[in-house]
Design a protein around this motif. Structure first.
Motif, PDB file in Angstrom:
ATOM      1  N   LEU A 104      -4.970   0.369 -11.679  1.00 30.75           N
ATOM      2  CA  LEU A 104      -4.650   0.317 -10.125  1.00 30.75           C
ATOM      3  C   LEU A 104      -5.836   0.580  -9.501  1.00 30.75           C
ATOM      4  O   LEU A 104      -6.515   1.851  -9.420  1.00 30.75           O
ATOM      5  N   ASN A 105      -6.484  -0.401  -8.994  1.00 32.53           N
ATOM      6  CA  ASN A 105      -8.033  -0.623  -8.634  1.00 32.53           C
ATOM      7  C   ASN A 105      -8.078  -0.056  -7.003  1.00 32.53           C
ATOM      8  O   ASN A 105      -7.039  -0.114  -6.220  1.00 32.53           O
ATOM      9  N   GLY A 106      -9.080   0.583  -6.770  1.00 32.59           N
ATOM     10  CA  GLY A 106      -9.415   1.141  -5.366  1.00 32.59           C
ATOM     11  C   GLY A 106      -8.858   2.446  -5.053  1.00 32.59           C
ATOM     12  O   GLY A 106      -8.375   3.127  -5.844  1.00 32.59           O
ATOM     13  N   TYR A 107      -9.016   2.814  -3.764  1.00 28.59           N
ATOM     14  CA  TYR A 107      -8.232   4.213  -3.200  1.00 28.59           C
ATOM     15  C   TYR A 107      -6.991   3.782  -2.906  1.00 28.59           C
ATOM     16  O   TYR A 107      -6.960   3.307  -1.485  1.00 28.59           O
ATOM     17  N   VAL A 108      -5.755   3.951  -3.431  1.00 29.64           N
ATOM     18  CA  VAL A 108      -4.495   3.665  -2.916  1.00 29.64           C
ATOM     19  C   VAL A 108      -3.863   4.728  -2.476  1.00 29.64           C
ATOM     20  O   VAL A 108      -3.435   5.611  -3.438  1.00 29.64           O
ATOM     21  N   ASN A 109      -3.359   4.884  -1.225  1.00 34.72           N
ATOM     22  CA  ASN A 109      -2.587   5.950  -0.752  1.00 34.72           C
ATOM     23  C   ASN A 109      -1.968   5.229   0.197  1.00 34.72           C
ATOM     24  O   ASN A 109      -2.314   4.893   1.356  1.00 34.72           O
TER      25      ASN A 109
END
Length: 184
Positions: A104-109
């Motif tokens: 799960l790529n990136g800053y996911v929020n």
């Protein structure tokens, strides 16, 4: 299952998260070449192991307040890496033909969707399998789980940052989640 947040589609399917609830038992000894620490958090590689959970067969979700891994260099982190071992003992009594590594790529929020574009995220990476086999991975620039299937026995994985989509605010390159599941 699709979630619409800030005009971005967060689309995940339950089968994209095969055995993600077992992730803490599938990946062990995770380490990073560098880790960002700021006045709020240490963005350690262990955060990638608890990014999501699955409930019953029709539900999944993010772990509240999960902190992703963020490389700790002052530039975009090209050449930085995560390295981990796959737990061969989890399914020692069953046969499997390989592994699926989910990223799960990136800053996911979902509560702070702006963090995805503000931070840098993987554009391309290299997986080095057991110090020998190299697999090149390309990532789309939207929130999704990227699955990489690796056949045969696998003991150790190294994920190296090759190129990034540059963040609009920060150079920090982030990975929110990594999981591993056997291929039956």
């Amino acid at each position: 299952m699709e979630y619409f947040i800030d005009e971005k589609i967060f689309s995940f399917k339950i089968n994209d998260l095969e055995d993600a609830h077992l992730n803490g038992r599938m990946i062990k000894n995770i380490k990073a070449s560098s880790t960002l620490t700021d006045k709020y958090h240490t963005y350690s590689p262990e955060g990638t192991l608890s990014a999501w959970y699955t409930g019953d067969c029709d539900s999944w979700g993010f772990v509240k307040d999960n902190i992703p891994w963020v490389e700790g260099k002052e530039d975009y982190g090209i050449g930085e890496y995560l390295e981990f071992e796959l737990n061969q003992n989890v399914y020692k009594n069953n046969s499997y033909s390989g592994w699926t590594i989910s990223i799960l790529n990136g800053y996911v929020n979902p509560e702070k969707p702006h963090l995805y574009k503000e931070n840098s995220r993987l554009k391309s990476a290299t997986l080095i399998v057991d110090g020998k086999k190299e697999i090149k991975i390309q990532f789309n620039d939207y929130v999704e789980i990227t699955n990489v299937k690796i056949s045969g026995e696998v003991k150790k994985i190294k994920l190296i940052i090759d190129d990034v989509y540059k963040g609009t605010k920060y150079k920090d390159t982030c990975i929110t989640g990594i999981s591993a599941s056997p291929i039956w």
